[in-house]
Every structure is written in C-alpha cells, then in structure tokens.
Motif scaffolding. Structure first.
Motif, mmCIF file in Angstrom:
data_model
loop_
_atom_site.group_PDB
_atom_site.id
_atom_site.type_symbol
_atom_site.label_atom_id
_atom_site.label_comp_id
_atom_site.label_asym_id
_atom_site.label_seq_id
_atom_site.Cartn_x
_atom_site.Cartn_y
_atom_site.Cartn_z
ATOM 1 N N MET A 1 -67.202 -153.680 -11.207
ATOM 2 C CA MET A 1 -68.490 -153.146 -11.642
ATOM 3 C C MET A 1 -68.474 -151.619 -11.569
ATOM 4 O O MET A 1 -68.990 -150.942 -12.464
ATOM 5 C CB MET A 1 -69.618 -153.693 -10.780
ATOM 6 C CG MET A 1 -70.971 -153.263 -11.305
ATOM 7 S SD MET A 1 -72.312 -154.014 -10.472
ATOM 8 C CE MET A 1 -72.369 -155.589 -11.234
ATOM 9 N N LEU A 2 -67.878 -151.082 -10.540
ATOM 10 C CA LEU A 2 -67.767 -149.633 -10.394
ATOM 11 C C LEU A 2 -66.926 -149.056 -11.523
ATOM 12 O O LEU A 2 -67.260 -148.023 -12.097
ATOM 13 C CB LEU A 2 -67.161 -149.308 -9.029
ATOM 14 C CG LEU A 2 -67.105 -147.840 -8.647
ATOM 15 C CD1 LEU A 2 -68.497 -147.223 -8.643
ATOM 16 C CD2 LEU A 2 -66.468 -147.680 -7.286
ATOM 17 N N SER A 3 -65.850 -149.713 -11.874
ATOM 18 C CA SER A 3 -65.004 -149.272 -12.974
ATOM 19 C C SER A 3 -65.772 -149.316 -14.287
ATOM 20 O O SER A 3 -65.652 -148.431 -15.137
ATOM 21 C CB SER A 3 -63.755 -150.137 -13.083
ATOM 22 O OG SER A 3 -62.995 -150.005 -11.919
ATOM 23 N N ALA A 4 -66.557 -150.345 -14.481
ATOM 24 C CA ALA A 4 -67.328 -150.484 -15.717
ATOM 25 C C ALA A 4 -68.375 -149.381 -15.830
ATOM 26 O O ALA A 4 -68.593 -148.812 -16.910
ATOM 27 C CB ALA A 4 -67.986 -151.856 -15.772
ATOM 28 N N LEU A 5 -69.046 -149.073 -14.719
ATOM 29 C CA LEU A 5 -70.030 -147.996 -14.747
ATOM 30 C C LEU A 5 -69.384 -146.642 -15.014
ATOM 31 O O LEU A 5 -69.926 -145.812 -15.758
ATOM 32 C CB LEU A 5 -70.795 -147.941 -13.419
ATOM 33 C CG LEU A 5 -71.864 -149.003 -13.212
ATOM 34 C CD1 LEU A 5 -72.435 -148.914 -11.808
ATOM 35 C CD2 LEU A 5 -72.963 -148.848 -14.238
ATOM 36 N N THR A 6 -68.239 -146.420 -14.437
ATOM 37 C CA THR A 6 -67.514 -145.172 -14.667
ATOM 38 C C THR A 6 -67.176 -145.025 -16.132
ATOM 39 O O THR A 6 -67.354 -143.961 -16.728
ATOM 40 C CB THR A 6 -66.231 -145.125 -13.811
ATOM 41 O OG1 THR A 6 -66.575 -145.278 -12.434
ATOM 42 C CG2 THR A 6 -65.488 -143.826 -14.004
ATOM 43 N N LEU A 7 -66.680 -146.094 -16.718
ATOM 44 C CA LEU A 7 -66.367 -146.074 -18.150
ATOM 45 C C LEU A 7 -67.621 -145.854 -18.989
ATOM 46 O O LEU A 7 -67.587 -145.132 -19.992
ATOM 47 C CB LEU A 7 -65.684 -147.378 -18.565
ATOM 48 C CG LEU A 7 -64.185 -147.447 -18.349
ATOM 49 C CD1 LEU A 7 -63.661 -148.826 -18.736
ATOM 50 C CD2 LEU A 7 -63.481 -146.388 -19.146
ATOM 51 N N ALA A 8 -68.703 -146.441 -18.573
ATOM 52 C CA ALA A 8 -69.944 -146.323 -19.340
ATOM 53 C C ALA A 8 -70.453 -144.880 -19.358
ATOM 54 O O ALA A 8 -71.020 -144.434 -20.354
ATOM 55 C CB ALA A 8 -71.011 -147.244 -18.754
ATOM 56 N N PHE A 9 -70.250 -144.170 -18.267
ATOM 57 C CA PHE A 9 -70.705 -142.775 -18.235
ATOM 58 C C PHE A 9 -69.641 -141.809 -18.740
ATOM 59 O O PHE A 9 -69.959 -140.799 -19.349
ATOM 60 C CB PHE A 9 -71.116 -142.385 -16.814
ATOM 61 C CG PHE A 9 -72.420 -142.976 -16.390
ATOM 62 C CD1 PHE A 9 -73.602 -142.617 -17.032
ATOM 63 C CD2 PHE A 9 -72.488 -143.894 -15.368
ATOM 64 C CE1 PHE A 9 -74.810 -143.160 -16.646
ATOM 65 C CE2 PHE A 9 -73.690 -144.447 -14.977
ATOM 66 C CZ PHE A 9 -74.863 -144.085 -15.619
ATOM 67 N N ALA A 10 -68.389 -142.094 -18.479
ATOM 68 C CA ALA A 10 -67.330 -141.167 -18.853
ATOM 69 C C ALA A 10 -67.027 -141.218 -20.337
ATOM 70 O O ALA A 10 -66.675 -140.205 -20.942
ATOM 71 C CB ALA A 10 -66.074 -141.467 -18.056
ATOM 72 N N LEU A 11 -67.154 -142.365 -20.960
ATOM 73 C CA LEU A 11 -66.822 -142.510 -22.376
ATOM 74 C C LEU A 11 -67.718 -141.648 -23.272
ATOM 75 O O LEU A 11 -67.198 -140.929 -24.123
ATOM 76 C CB LEU A 11 -66.904 -143.997 -22.764
ATOM 77 C CG LEU A 11 -66.145 -144.402 -24.010
ATOM 78 C CD1 LEU A 11 -64.694 -143.958 -23.953
ATOM 79 C CD2 LEU A 11 -66.238 -145.895 -24.196
ATOM 80 N N PRO A 12 -69.047 -141.668 -23.107
ATOM 81 C CA PRO A 12 -69.870 -140.788 -23.961
ATOM 82 C C PRO A 12 -69.595 -139.309 -23.703
ATOM 83 O O PRO A 12 -69.597 -138.505 -24.634
ATOM 84 C CB PRO A 12 -71.304 -141.141 -23.580
ATOM 85 C CG PRO A 12 -71.242 -142.473 -22.951
ATOM 86 C CD PRO A 12 -69.880 -142.588 -22.349
ATOM 87 N N ALA A 13 -69.334 -138.952 -22.433
ATOM 88 C CA ALA A 13 -69.036 -137.555 -22.124
ATOM 89 C C ALA A 13 -67.733 -137.144 -22.786
ATOM 90 O O ALA A 13 -67.624 -136.053 -23.355
ATOM 91 C CB ALA A 13 -68.956 -137.362 -20.625
ATOM 92 N N ALA A 14 -66.725 -137.996 -22.735
ATOM 93 C CA ALA A 14 -65.446 -137.682 -23.360
ATOM 94 C C ALA A 14 -65.615 -137.559 -24.868
ATOM 95 O O ALA A 14 -65.011 -136.691 -25.507
ATOM 96 C CB ALA A 14 -64.423 -138.755 -23.011
ATOM 97 N N ALA A 15 -66.429 -138.411 -25.451
ATOM 98 C CA ALA A 15 -66.663 -138.355 -26.895
ATOM 99 C C ALA A 15 -67.341 -137.044 -27.270
ATOM 100 O O ALA A 15 -67.013 -136.427 -28.288
ATOM 101 C CB ALA A 15 -67.515 -139.542 -27.337
ATOM 102 N N ALA A 16 -68.284 -136.580 -26.446
ATOM 103 C CA ALA A 16 -68.976 -135.333 -26.728
ATOM 104 C C ALA A 16 -68.028 -134.150 -26.633
ATOM 105 O O ALA A 16 -68.071 -133.235 -27.448
ATOM 106 C CB ALA A 16 -70.147 -135.147 -25.763
ATOM 107 N N VAL A 17 -67.145 -134.172 -25.635
ATOM 108 C CA VAL A 17 -66.174 -133.100 -25.486
ATOM 109 C C VAL A 17 -65.206 -133.125 -26.651
ATOM 110 O O VAL A 17 -64.832 -132.103 -27.218
ATOM 111 C CB VAL A 17 -65.422 -133.230 -24.139
ATOM 112 C CG1 VAL A 17 -64.248 -132.285 -24.055
ATOM 113 C CG2 VAL A 17 -66.382 -132.977 -22.980
ATOM 114 N N TRP A 18 -64.770 -134.309 -27.035
ATOM 115 C CA TRP A 18 -63.813 -134.448 -28.130
ATOM 116 C C TRP A 18 -64.410 -133.943 -29.445
ATOM 117 O O TRP A 18 -63.719 -133.347 -30.259
ATOM 118 C CB TRP A 18 -63.403 -135.912 -28.233
ATOM 119 C CG TRP A 18 -62.364 -136.150 -29.294
ATOM 120 C CD1 TRP A 18 -61.076 -135.724 -29.272
ATOM 121 C CD2 TRP A 18 -62.548 -136.864 -30.501
ATOM 122 N NE1 TRP A 18 -60.431 -136.123 -30.391
ATOM 123 C CE2 TRP A 18 -61.332 -136.839 -31.180
ATOM 124 C CE3 TRP A 18 -63.626 -137.531 -31.065
ATOM 125 C CZ2 TRP A 18 -61.149 -137.443 -32.410
ATOM 126 C CZ3 TRP A 18 -63.431 -138.137 -32.285
ATOM 127 C CH2 TRP A 18 -62.209 -138.083 -32.950
#
Length: 180
Positions: free
Chosen positions: A5-22
């Motif tokens: 669950m912790l991994s899933a939450l990390t992905l949920a928050f990190a993925l949009p941030a990475a997309a914005a940076v990209w």
C-alpha cells in the motif's frame, strides 16, 4: 500488505510529479492551491455566505489595487516635486552667491569712496573741514570724524561751535557703542 500500500501511494504521488517535470512544468504550480476569481465560487453558488464572502474579497482586492495605483501616482508626484525643489534650492543658492558677490563689491566700493573722502578731510584745514561738517547730517559727520587722523579730528572738533561739537561727540560715542 502495508508495504504494498505504501508503494502504491508513492507511485500515485510520484507519477504525476514526474509527468509534470517531464513536460517541463513547474512543480510549485502543479501542487499549489490556486483560487482564481472565475472559479472561486465553483460549486458554492448556492451558499449565500460564500457568495457574499467572495464578493467582499473581490471588492477588497479592487480597492487595494486602486489604492496601490494611487500610491504609485503620489510617489511619482512627490519625486517630481522633490526634483523641482532641489532645482529651485540650487538656483537660490546660486542667486545668493551672486548677491553676496555684488554686496561685497558694492561694500568695497563704498569703503574706497569713504577712504577717499576721509583723505580729503585729512588734507583740509581744520576750520574749513569744521564748516563743511557742521552742514552734514550728524551721523555722517561723526563717521568722517572717527576715520580721520585723531589729531586732525581733534582740531576739527575744536573749530566747531561747542553745541555742534557736543552733538558730533555724542554721535561718535553712539557709533562706537553700536560697533562693540
């Protein structure tokens, strides 16, 4: 389970941030909570307090903008007035300097004239000088008597009638007191 669950939450928050940076976006803009005037009331138009608060905030913002604009105008006016005052002060200083120069020149010319006049009275016979001095205003005659040679002045005063001599002597004493 907790780890997944912790991994899933990390992905949920990190993925949009990475997309914005990209995409070259600004992360601060992505995560910032913004309230634009157009969508400030989105979903709240049925709450009269929210509508009143939004209207009040918009009115305050407009008043603040007008006040800041007025301050900018006033600052510009003050800067212009200050520049005009500095220019006027410089002009007045220059005029004062010119006046002082003219005064000094005039004063030195007057002193030179008085010195020539005193030299004339020094060369005159005491009786002749006394006859002329008695016809002058007492303060002017006293000034001349104070500037001639002391022995010449004594002879001139001796040649003047006693009443006139007393008046001239009093004028000379008064002038001496004023200069001290």
């Amino acid at each position: 389970m907790r780890r997944s669950m912790l991994s899933a939450l990390t992905l949920a928050f990190a993925l949009p941030a990475a997309a914005a940076v990209w995409q070259g976006g600004d992360l601060g803009r992505f995560f910032a909570a913004r309230a634009e005037s157009g969508n400030l009331l989105e979903g709240c138009t049925d709450v009269p307090e929210a509508v009143a608060l939004a209207t009040e905030l918009r009115d305050r913002a407009l008043r603040i903008e007008r006040y800041l604009e007025a301050l900018d105008v006033r600052k510009a006016e003050l800067a212009a007035a200050e520049a005009a005052l500095k220019a006027r002060a410089a002009e007045l200083r220059q005029q004062k300097s010119g006046l002082q120069t003219r005064r000094d020149t005039a004063s030195s010319e007057v002193r030179a004239d008085i010195d020539r006049l005193v030299a004339v009275y020094d060369q005159m016979k005491p009786a002749e000088a006394a006859a002329v001095l008695t016809n002058l205003p007492p303060d002017f005659a006293a000034e001349i008597l104070m500037r001639v040679q002391p022995e010449t002045g004594a002879r001139i005063i001796a040649s003047v009638e006693p009443r006139q001599a007393a008046l001239l002597t009093a004028q000379m004493g008064a002038r001496s007191v004023q200069n001290d």
